[in-house]
Motif scaffolding. Sequence first.
Motif, PDB file in Angstrom:
ATOM      1  N   ASP A  44       0.534  -1.187  -0.189  1.00 49.30           N
ATOM      2  CA  ASP A  44      -0.015  -0.250  -0.366  1.00 49.30           C
ATOM      3  C   ASP A  44       0.718   1.451   0.120  1.00 49.30           C
ATOM      4  OD1 ASP A  44       1.056  -0.188   2.990  1.00 49.30           O
ATOM      5  OD2 ASP A  44      -1.044  -0.405   3.569  1.00 49.30           O
ATOM      6  N   GLY A  45       2.020   1.059  -0.321  1.00 47.21           N
ATOM      7  CA  GLY A  45       3.301   2.359  -0.286  1.00 47.21           C
ATOM      8  C   GLY A  45       3.797   2.417   1.256  1.00 47.21           C
ATOM      9  N   LYS A  46       3.340   1.610   2.207  1.00 47.24           N
ATOM     10  CA  LYS A  46       4.303   1.565   3.171  1.00 47.24           C
ATOM     11  C   LYS A  46       4.457   0.295   3.871  1.00 47.24           C
ATOM     12  CE  LYS A  46       2.348   5.623   4.800  1.00 47.24           C
ATOM     13  NZ  LYS A  46       1.544   6.324   5.580  1.00 47.24           N
ATOM     14  N   SER A  47       3.980  -0.772   3.819  1.00 44.25           N
ATOM     15  CA  SER A  47       3.438  -1.752   3.853  1.00 44.25           C
ATOM     16  C   SER A  47       3.131  -3.212   2.960  1.00 44.25           C
ATOM     17  CB  SER A  47       2.832  -2.337   5.393  1.00 44.25           C
ATOM     18  OG  SER A  47       1.864  -1.846   6.146  1.00 44.25           O
ATOM     19  N   LEU A  48       2.952  -4.545   3.729  1.00 45.54           N
ATOM     20  CA  LEU A  48       2.442  -5.296   2.981  1.00 45.54           C
ATOM     21  C   LEU A  48       0.297  -5.113   2.229  1.00 45.54           C
ATOM     22  CD1 LEU A  48       3.089  -8.166   4.207  1.00 45.54           C
ATOM     23  CD2 LEU A  48       4.633  -7.538   2.627  1.00 45.54           C
ATOM     24  N   LEU A  49       0.374  -5.875   1.584  1.00 48.37           N
ATOM     25  CA  LEU A  49      -1.432  -5.244   1.304  1.00 48.37           C
ATOM     26  C   LEU A  49      -1.580  -6.807   1.126  1.00 48.37           C
ATOM     27  CD1 LEU A  49      -3.576  -3.324   0.371  1.00 48.37           C
ATOM     28  CD2 LEU A  49      -3.035  -3.442  -1.344  1.00 48.37           C
ATOM     29  N   PHE A  50      -2.742  -7.087   2.063  1.00 43.83           N
ATOM     30  CA  PHE A  50      -3.606  -8.487   1.702  1.00 43.83           C
ATOM     31  C   PHE A  50      -4.061  -7.682   1.672  1.00 43.83           C
ATOM     32  CE2 PHE A  50      -0.563  -8.845   6.129  1.00 43.83           C
ATOM     33  CZ  PHE A  50      -0.125 -10.016   5.739  1.00 43.83           C
ATOM     34  N   LEU A  51      -4.775  -8.995   0.841  1.00 43.25           N
ATOM     35  CA  LEU A  51      -5.920  -8.901  -0.492  1.00 43.25           C
ATOM     36  C   LEU A  51      -7.386 -10.342   0.364  1.00 43.25           C
ATOM     37  CD1 LEU A  51      -4.826  -8.803  -3.974  1.00 43.25           C
ATOM     38  CD2 LEU A  51      -6.015  -6.990  -2.962  1.00 43.25           C
ATOM     39  N   SER A  52      -7.916  -9.982   0.314  1.00 39.97           N
ATOM     40  CA  SER A  52      -9.487 -10.873   0.440  1.00 39.97           C
ATOM     41  C   SER A  52      -9.324 -11.603  -0.214  1.00 39.97           C
ATOM     42  CB  SER A  52     -10.637 -10.403   1.215  1.00 39.97           C
ATOM     43  OG  SER A  52     -11.182  -9.598  -0.012  1.00 39.97           O
ATOM     44  N   ALA A  53     -10.055 -13.625  -0.853  1.00 40.69           N
ATOM     45  CA  ALA A  53     -10.409 -13.737  -2.045  1.00 40.69           C
ATOM     46  C   ALA A  53     -11.610 -13.158  -2.567  1.00 40.69           C
ATOM     47  CB  ALA A  53     -10.811 -15.168  -1.214  1.00 40.69           C
ATOM     48  N   THR A  54     -12.873 -12.213  -1.562  1.00 46.63           N
ATOM     49  CA  THR A  54     -13.664 -11.182  -2.879  1.00 46.63           C
ATOM     50  C   THR A  54     -12.807 -10.669  -3.939  1.00 46.63           C
ATOM     51  OG1 THR A  54     -15.191 -11.440  -1.647  1.00 46.63           O
ATOM     52  CG2 THR A  54     -15.708 -10.569  -2.893  1.00 46.63           C
ATOM     53  N   GLU A  55     -11.920 -10.128  -3.294  1.00 51.39           N
ATOM     54  CA  GLU A  55     -10.983  -8.563  -4.229  1.00 51.39           C
ATOM     55  C   GLU A  55     -10.138  -9.349  -5.094  1.00 51.39           C
ATOM     56  OE1 GLU A  55     -10.329  -5.251  -0.958  1.00 51.39           O
ATOM     57  OE2 GLU A  55      -9.271  -7.546  -0.567  1.00 51.39           O
ATOM     58  N   VAL A  56      -9.277 -10.788  -4.950  1.00 54.35           N
ATOM     59  CA  VAL A  56      -8.785 -11.266  -6.067  1.00 54.35           C
ATOM     60  C   VAL A  56      -9.964 -11.891  -7.184  1.00 54.35           C
ATOM     61  CG1 VAL A  56      -7.577 -13.565  -5.982  1.00 54.35           C
ATOM     62  CG2 VAL A  56      -6.659 -12.112  -3.601  1.00 54.35           C
ATOM     63  N   GLU A  57     -11.065 -12.666  -7.125  1.00 57.31           N
ATOM     64  CA  GLU A  57     -11.817 -13.175  -7.469  1.00 57.31           C
ATOM     65  C   GLU A  57     -12.085 -11.841  -8.527  1.00 57.31           C
ATOM     66  OE1 GLU A  57     -11.679 -16.229  -7.583  1.00 57.31           O
ATOM     67  OE2 GLU A  57     -10.559 -16.415  -6.602  1.00 57.31           O
ATOM     68  N   GLU A  58     -12.498 -10.576  -8.053  1.00 63.37           N
ATOM     69  CA  GLU A  58     -12.878  -9.476  -8.466  1.00 63.37           C
ATOM     70  C   GLU A  58     -11.878  -9.111  -9.320  1.00 63.37           C
ATOM     71  OE1 GLU A  58     -13.545  -6.752  -5.350  1.00 63.37           O
ATOM     72  OE2 GLU A  58     -15.981  -7.362  -5.252  1.00 63.37           O
ATOM     73  N   LEU A  59     -10.817  -9.309  -9.150  1.00 64.84           N
ATOM     74  CA  LEU A  59      -9.453  -8.914  -9.837  1.00 64.84           C
ATOM     75  C   LEU A  59      -8.810  -9.335 -11.023  1.00 64.84           C
ATOM     76  CD1 LEU A  59      -6.367  -7.659  -6.660  1.00 64.84           C
ATOM     77  CD2 LEU A  59      -8.093  -6.549  -8.734  1.00 64.84           C
ATOM     78  N   ILE A  60      -9.478 -10.548 -11.133  1.00 60.18           N
ATOM     79  CA  ILE A  60      -9.486 -12.233 -11.975  1.00 60.18           C
ATOM     80  C   ILE A  60     -10.782 -11.791 -12.819  1.00 60.18           C
ATOM     81  CG2 ILE A  60      -9.295 -14.504 -12.362  1.00 60.18           C
ATOM     82  CD1 ILE A  60      -8.003 -14.924  -9.762  1.00 60.18           C
ATOM     83  N   ALA A  61     -11.711 -11.069 -12.433  1.00 60.50           N
ATOM     84  CA  ALA A  61     -12.685 -11.151 -13.241  1.00 60.50           C
ATOM     85  C   ALA A  61     -12.473  -9.816 -13.789  1.00 60.50           C
ATOM     86  CB  ALA A  61     -13.995 -10.753 -12.157  1.00 60.50           C
ATOM     87  N   SER A  62     -12.294  -9.526 -13.588  1.00 62.30           N
ATOM     88  CA  SER A  62     -11.907  -8.167 -13.782  1.00 62.30           C
ATOM     89  C   SER A  62     -10.510  -7.542 -15.002  1.00 62.30           C
ATOM     90  CB  SER A  62     -11.627  -6.936 -13.372  1.00 62.30           C
ATOM     91  OG  SER A  62     -10.178  -6.866 -12.674  1.00 62.30           O
ATOM     92  N   LYS A  63      -9.815  -9.218 -15.294  1.00 62.81           N
ATOM     93  CA  LYS A  63      -9.139  -9.011 -16.238  1.00 62.81           C
ATOM     94  C   LYS A  63      -7.673  -8.622 -16.518  1.00 62.81           C
ATOM     95  CE  LYS A  63     -12.232 -11.210 -20.022  1.00 62.81           C
ATOM     96  NZ  LYS A  63     -12.352 -11.341 -21.042  1.00 62.81           N
ATOM     97  N   VAL A  64      -7.902  -7.864 -14.805  1.00 65.99           N
ATOM     98  CA  VAL A  64      -6.819  -6.689 -14.338  1.00 65.99           C
ATOM     99  C   VAL A  64      -5.563  -7.372 -14.896  1.00 65.99           C
ATOM    100  CG1 VAL A  64      -5.400  -5.720 -12.691  1.00 65.99           C
ATOM    101  CG2 VAL A  64      -8.142  -4.972 -13.448  1.00 65.99           C
ATOM    102  N   PHE A  65      -5.261  -8.736 -13.504  1.00 63.52           N
ATOM    103  CA  PHE A  65      -4.648 -10.019 -13.851  1.00 63.52           C
ATOM    104  C   PHE A  65      -4.619 -11.449 -13.807  1.00 63.52           C
ATOM    105  CE2 PHE A  65      -4.491  -6.641 -10.097  1.00 63.52           C
ATOM    106  CZ  PHE A  65      -2.928  -6.240 -10.289  1.00 63.52           C
ATOM    107  N   THR A  66      -4.255 -12.244 -14.326  1.00 58.62           N
ATOM    108  CA  THR A  66      -4.108 -13.558 -14.601  1.00 58.62           C
ATOM    109  C   THR A  66      -4.792 -14.548 -13.550  1.00 58.62           C
ATOM    110  OG1 THR A  66      -1.403 -13.804 -13.989  1.00 58.62           O
ATOM    111  CG2 THR A  66      -2.049 -13.040 -16.503  1.00 58.62           C
ATOM    112  N   SER A  67      -4.944 -15.480 -13.731  1.00 56.26           N
ATOM    113  CA  SER A  67      -5.411 -16.367 -12.420  1.00 56.26           C
ATOM    114  C   SER A  67      -4.808 -16.477 -11.860  1.00 56.26           C
ATOM    115  CB  SER A  67      -6.471 -17.688 -12.959  1.00 56.26           C
ATOM    116  OG  SER A  67      -5.602 -17.935 -13.582  1.00 56.26           O
ATOM    117  N   GLY A  68      -3.065 -16.543 -11.875  1.00 54.16           N
ATOM    118  CA  GLY A  68      -2.632 -17.013 -11.588  1.00 54.16           C
ATOM    119  C   GLY A  68      -1.890 -18.566 -10.793  1.00 54.16           C
ATOM    120  N   ASP A  69      -1.424 -18.622  -9.313  1.00 59.13           N
ATOM    121  CA  ASP A  69      -1.907 -19.804  -8.601  1.00 59.13           C
ATOM    122  C   ASP A  69      -1.632 -19.340  -6.962  1.00 59.13           C
ATOM    123  OD1 ASP A  69      -1.157 -22.037 -10.235  1.00 59.13           O
ATOM    124  OD2 ASP A  69       1.013 -21.697 -11.078  1.00 59.13           O
TER     125      ASP A  69
END
Length: 312
Positions: A44-69
């Motif tokens: 987040d510019g200062k420390s680690l940024l933790f995501l939730s499963a919902t946020e990950v799925e939204e990023l994948i669905a929006s095609k911002v990031f690959t589905s990854g591992d």
Amino acid sequence: MSTLKPISAPLDRASELRSDEAALDRLWNSAKIIRVSNSQLATDGKSLLFLSATEVEELIASKVFTSGDKYFLGIDTASKVAYFAWDCDEVGLSAGETSTEGLASLRELGGTLDEFELGISMQATALSNWHRSHPHCSKCGAETKSTLGGSVRACVKDQSQHHPRTDSAVIVLVKDKDDRILLGHQPIWPDGRFSTFAGFLEPGETFEQCVEREVFEESGVKVNEIKYLGSQPWPFPASIMIAFSAVVDDPSTAKADGVEITEVRWFSRAELKSSVADGSLLLPPTISVARKMIAMWFGPGAEKLTGGESWR
């Protein structure tokens, strides 16, 4: 000299769950997730940024990031929260191209993280490095895929399993009978950057033999009284640093090899303190085991040795 306190997050690795996909899915849905990409961590510019499963799925669905591992890191023994790493890339990048937007290296973040976050960051980075460097089966050359919560890669052709490997390296705090320490300078470092001696374990070699060989090769001194101090994961890219102290009988024999080490210097506590204060000595970074070894030797007041530090 006491032993080092290892940097390692107090996670229950819960290896019995790695083959239970339903259990891993349940944990993922309530987990804290670290995004990692090419040895870079989301921040987040200062420390680690933790995501939730919902946020990950939204990023994948929006095609911002690959589905990854997804890599299961473990469960916090205190809070009972599960931690995962999500290893992905931005969509649309050309082959071999990487993005650092919203990401920072562990070297950049390390000094700002607490021990827990540093531990899980090292674990996540090490897993990502290993998975990305082993896309094919070493037996038949076919593609491999992550399985068992990211703890294994399996060949899609012959189903052989491939497990992460960690490179063992010794790191040594060399002292003389007057309790001075010997530090060396590598040519790739900036002027004034000195650190302890280190090297990789060779096949058929014990840790103690490696200590003797590496120290002699790099500094020309023969050591004895080898004592184990502790260990620390070091995912740059895939090492475990095994720390030792050792004593040299004849400090006058110290001489840099001229290749890996171009200068060696003996330091008393007073000399080390004054050299840091006047800027002529740059110490290893605070998250490194080398810095912890030096601080442990220095004793009270080591936390005030903040006049300078350097990675490279």
